[in-house]
Design an enzyme around this catalytic site. Structure first.
Site, PDB file in Angstrom:
ATOM      1  N   ASN A 124      -0.086   6.707   3.774  1.00 49.62           N
ATOM      2  CA  ASN A 124       0.346   5.739   4.783  1.00 49.62           C
ATOM      3  C   ASN A 124       1.698   6.118   5.384  1.00 49.62           C
ATOM      4  OD1 ASN A 124      -1.868   4.004   4.744  1.00 49.62           O
ATOM      5  ND2 ASN A 124      -1.080   2.860   2.995  1.00 49.62           N
TER       6      ASN A 124
ATOM      7  N   GLU B 181       0.012  -4.495   5.515  1.00 47.85           N
ATOM      8  CA  GLU B 181      -0.789  -5.704   5.346  1.00 47.85           C
ATOM      9  C   GLU B 181      -0.795  -6.214   3.909  1.00 47.85           C
ATOM     10  OE1 GLU B 181      -4.826  -5.060   6.483  1.00 47.85           O
ATOM     11  OE2 GLU B 181      -4.989  -3.203   5.364  1.00 47.85           O
TER      12      GLU B 181
ATOM     13  N   ASP C 190       0.859  -1.184   0.000  1.00 50.51           N
ATOM     14  CA  ASP C 190       0.000   0.000   0.000  1.00 50.51           C
ATOM     15  C   ASP C 190       0.893   1.230   0.000  1.00 50.51           C
ATOM     16  OD1 ASP C 190      -2.252   1.534  -0.008  1.00 50.51           O
ATOM     17  OD2 ASP C 190      -3.011   0.860   1.925  1.00 50.51           O
TER      18      ASP C 190
ATOM     19  N   ASP D 219       1.060   0.602   7.612  1.00 49.06           N
ATOM     20  CA  ASP D 219       0.173  -0.251   6.813  1.00 49.06           C
ATOM     21  C   ASP D 219       0.933  -1.188   5.877  1.00 49.06           C
ATOM     22  OD1 ASP D 219      -1.870   0.922   8.127  1.00 49.06           O
ATOM     23  OD2 ASP D 219      -2.729   1.960   6.413  1.00 49.06           O
TER      24      ASP D 219
END
Length: 363
Positions: free
Chosen positions: A238, A253, A233, A251
Site C-alpha cells: 500500500n 479504510e 492496512d 489505503d
C-alpha cells in the site's frame, strides 16, 4: 495461487464510470476534461479505484485517482464503506505528520453521480510491490532488487510507521473508536468478532477462526499499551515508491485508534503470508526481508517503544486476514467462480500457518 481463478475485483464498467465522472467534474470545474481513464492492475476487492487525468484551460494536466465505495449490490467484502471517514483520516494525517499522503481534492457523499460515495485525490507516480503474483515471487522489480536496495526500502517503510505513531496526536484519532465498552484494543477485537459474524451469517462457520478468537483471549496482553492512530492496512503493498523511497501512503479504510502493535503485527504477518505461500510453491522467496525480529528492533530504536505481546498481535493479524479471505471466498462462490468445500477452513489460504499460531508452534 497458480491455478485458482483471480477473484473479480469489480462489477462496474470503467468506461461508464469515466463518462459519469466527467459529467460530475464538469459541474465543479467548468471547462475541465477527463482523459486517460483506467483501472489499475492492482485494483483490490474492496473499494474501486479509477485513475484519470484532468485537463483544464487554466491549470496543467493533473494526475488523479478516485476511490469509490463498493457497489452494495455486489457482495461486498466489508459491510460498510465510510468514504468521509477515509477522507478525514487522510486529511488529518497530512495536517499532523510528514508522511507522504496524497492530497485529497474532492469528497462526494451523494451516491447519485457514480452510484456510491467517493473521493478524488492527486496521484503519485511510482511503483508498488505487487500482490499478484506476490513480490516474494521471482519476476518483479522488488524481487530483482539487490539486498541493499531492499534494505533501504525496508528501513524507509518501517520509519513511516514509526513517524505516524509518534507524530499524530493520539486524541485526534479517538473518533475512530468503535461503539461499545472497554479499551481500544478490546473494542477493536469485538469489531472483528462482529465482522466475522456478518461474514458467516447463513453460511458455514470456520472452526479455525473461532479457535483463533479463543486463543486471543488466552494471550491477551496484561498491559495493552497506549492507543495511537494506526494505519490499519500497514504493508508495503500500500505504498508507492520512487525507486526505493516512499512517495505515497495509500489505503486508509482500516485506520483505527489502537495500540501500536496492531499495525506492526499486520506488517509482519502480511509479509509472512506472501513468504509462506512462495515457499509452499517451491521458491525461496525473500527470507531475509521484513523479518519480524528486524522490524521489532528497528521500530524500538526509532520510537523508544519496545513492541510487546507480538505473538498476540501477529495471531490477531492472521486471524483478521483469515476473516477477509473467507469473505472473499464466499464472494467467489456467489459469483460461481469456486465451489464451497465441506471444510470451510480450506478456503483460507494460510490455514496451516494460522493453525500453527493458534497452537503456539509457528514462531
Amino acid at each position: 495461487m497458480a491455478t485458482a481463478p483471480r477473484p473479480r475485483t469489480s462489477t462496474r464498467e470503467p468506461d461508464e464510470l469515466g463518462r459519469r465522472l466527467a459529467a460530475w467534474l464538469g459541474e465543479r470545474l467548468p471547462g475541465a476534461r477527463v482523459t486517460n481513464v483506467s483501472v489499475p492492475a492492482s485494483n483490490g476487492m474492496s473499494s474501486d479505484t479509477l485513475l484519470f487525468d484532468i485537463e483544464h484551460p487554466d491549470t496543467p494536466l493533473r494526475a488523479c485517482a478516485l476511490r469509490l465505495a463498493a457497489d452494495p449490490a455486489a457482495y461486498t467484502v466489508f459491510p460498510a464503506y465510510d468514504m468521509p471517514r477515509q477522507h478525514r483520516v487522510m486529511s488529518l494525517v497530512a495536517a499532523h505528520t510528514d508522511l507522504p499522503v496524497p492530497r485529497v481534492r474532492w469528497l462526494e457523499e451523494d451516491p447519485g453521480p457514480l452510484g456510491a460515495p467517493f473521493f478524488v485525490m492527486e496521484r503519485a507516480e511510482g511503483r508498488v510491490p505487487p500482490d499478484v503474483m506476490p513480490y516474494t515471487y521471482e519476476g518483479n522489480w522488488l524481487h530483482a532488487a539487490t539486498d541493499a536496495e531492499r534494505a533501504a526500502l525496508q528501513e524507509a517503510s518501517i520509519a513511516l510507521l514509526a513517524r505516524l505513531h509518534d507524530q499524530f496526536p493520539a486524541e485526534e484519532a479517538e473518533f475512530l473508536l468503535p461503539e461499545g465498552e472497554g479499551t481500544p484494543l478490546r473494542r477493536h477485537v469485538e469489531a472483528q468478532h462482529a465482522y466475522y459474524a456478518w461474514v458467516v451469517r447463513g453460511l458455514a462457520r470456520s472452526p479455525l477462526i473461532e479457535r483463533a478468537f479463543g486463543r486471543l483471549e488466552e494471550l491477551w496482553p496484561a498491559d495493552e499499551g497506549p492507543a495511537v492512530l494506526t494505519w490499519g492496512d500497514a504493508r508495503i503493498g500500500n505504498i508507492v515508491y520512487d525507486g526505493f523511497t516512499p512517495v505515497a501512503v495509500l489505503d486508509w479504510e482500516m485506520a483505527a485508534y489502537a495500540p501500536r502493535e496492531v499495525d506492526l503485527g499486520w506488517t509482519v504477518y502480511l509479509h509472512r503470508f506472501f513468504q509462506d505461500l512462495t515457499v509452499g510453491f517451491g521458491q525461496p522467496g525473500l527470507p531475509d526481508f521484513l523479518r519480524r525480529e528486524d522490524l521489532e528492533a528497528r521500530y524500538a530504536q526509532l520510537t523508544g517503544h519496545t513492541p510487546r505481546d507480538m505473538e498476540f498481535h501477529t495471531l490477531y493479524a492472521a486471524l483478521r486476514h483469515a476473516v477477509v479471505m473467507l469473505r472473499i471466498a464466499y464472494r467467489q462462490a456467489y459469483f460461481g467462480e469456486v465451489e464451497v468445500p465441506a471444510d470451510p477452513d480450506s478456503l483460507i489460504l494460510h490455514h496451516a500457518s494460522l493453525a500453527a499460531m493458534v497452537e503456539g508452534t509457528y514462531w
